[in-house]
Scaffold this active site. Structure first.
Site, PDB file in Angstrom:
ATOM      1  N   GLU A  79       0.826  -1.208   0.000  1.00  0.00           N
ATOM      2  CA  GLU A  79       0.000   0.000   0.000  1.00  0.00           C
ATOM      3  C   GLU A  79       0.861   1.260   0.000  1.00  0.00           C
ATOM      4  O   GLU A  79       1.782   1.397   0.786  1.00  0.00           O
ATOM      5  CB  GLU A  79      -0.931   0.000   1.215  1.00  0.00           C
ATOM      6  CG  GLU A  79      -1.915  -1.157   1.254  1.00  0.00           C
ATOM      7  CD  GLU A  79      -2.901  -1.151   0.093  1.00  0.00           C
ATOM      8  OE1 GLU A  79      -3.001  -0.123  -0.608  1.00  0.00           O
ATOM      9  OE2 GLU A  79      -3.576  -2.189  -0.102  1.00  0.00           O
ATOM     10  N   CYS A 142      -7.975  -1.587   8.351  1.00  0.00           N
ATOM     11  CA  CYS A 142      -6.613  -1.647   7.810  1.00  0.00           C
ATOM     12  C   CYS A 142      -6.081  -0.245   7.526  1.00  0.00           C
ATOM     13  O   CYS A 142      -4.988   0.127   7.947  1.00  0.00           O
ATOM     14  CB  CYS A 142      -6.574  -2.487   6.535  1.00  0.00           C
ATOM     15  SG  CYS A 142      -6.774  -4.259   6.813  1.00  0.00           S
ATOM     16  N   HIS A 165      -1.339  -5.671   2.209  1.00  0.00           N
ATOM     17  CA  HIS A 165      -2.553  -6.480   2.202  1.00  0.00           C
ATOM     18  C   HIS A 165      -2.253  -7.860   1.619  1.00  0.00           C
ATOM     19  O   HIS A 165      -1.478  -7.978   0.669  1.00  0.00           O
ATOM     20  CB  HIS A 165      -3.649  -5.814   1.360  1.00  0.00           C
ATOM     21  CG  HIS A 165      -4.571  -4.954   2.166  1.00  0.00           C
ATOM     22  ND1 HIS A 165      -4.768  -3.609   1.908  1.00  0.00           N
ATOM     23  CD2 HIS A 165      -5.366  -5.252   3.239  1.00  0.00           C
ATOM     24  CE1 HIS A 165      -5.632  -3.122   2.774  1.00  0.00           C
ATOM     25  NE2 HIS A 165      -6.009  -4.090   3.592  1.00  0.00           N
TER      26      HIS A 165
END
Length: 213
Positions: A79, A142, A165
């Site tokens: 991410e 998250c 993730h």
């Protein structure tokens, strides 16, 4: 020192592969000589970020890699951006379902991960682990944890961190159409990301310059 975090099960799942992968990744990293701590976070807005920030204060790690489940992803997602927004499609494990709420009141709209994403992506490709850089960590717990982490690290430039993730693990495939990955592959991937970050952290420390993306 490396801090890894994963999440408890949520949304009716019997297990959360992010936690299993973190435990295996920690074993791989320790075998490679790294000092590693692990943390299982609750899937609860507020409580999860508080637990992570408390661990940061206690452990003062050099590298932080948080992991979470994103069903439907085909491989590891590194991410890039955490946004200052809690907006839940489903309740968290405490029944909370915030809508259009800031993670940190008055905080910046977003933060970039400080993990060396491109270098990690290259190393993952060399290891044969499917991965990509993602531009959205969503707006569930998250992202909540990712944003809280980066907000804290903004005042701790010696520590680099970010979020990964993982897809569903093969034994828990919710439907025949959902992409999955072996837990061992997830663990190896998280270890590669952490090792890449640790090496980058060492190099920047030797040069006496701040860590960069």
């Amino acid at each position: 020192m490396i801090l890894l975090s994963g999440f408890e099960p949520f949304a009716g799942n019997a297990a959360n592969p992010s936690w299993g992968a973190v435990l295996l990744a920690a074993e791989l990293l320790r075998a490679d000589g790294h000092n590693v701590e692990v943390l299982e976070l609750p899937v609860v807005f507020g409580a999860a970020s508080m637990m992570l920030l408390d661990a940061l204060d206690r452990l003062d790690p050099d590298v932080v890699v948080c992991a979470g489940l994103a069903g439907g992803r085909t491989g590891l997602s590194l991410e890039r951006v955490a946004i200052n927004c809690d907006d839940a499609d489903i309740p968290d494990n405490a029944g909370a379902q915030p809508s259009d709420r800031e993670v940190v009141n008055g905080g910046p709209a977003g933060y970039f991960a400080t993990l060396p994403l491109r270098a990690a992506l290259r190393n993952l490709a060399e290891a044969g682990i499917p991965a990509s850089i993602s531009q959205s960590a969503g707006t569930y717990v998250c992202n909540h944890v990712f944003y809280a982490l980066m907000h804290q690290l903004a005042d701790r430039p010696r520590t680099i961190g970010g979020f990964v993730h993982v897809p569903y693990e093969r034994s828990q495939r919710p439907s025949g159409l959902s992409p999955t990955m072996e837990l061992s592959g997830m663990a190896q991937g998280i270890a590669v990301v952490a090792q890449t970050a640790a090496k980058a952290r060492e190099l920047t420390a030797l040069r006496g310059v701040p860590s960069t993306r």
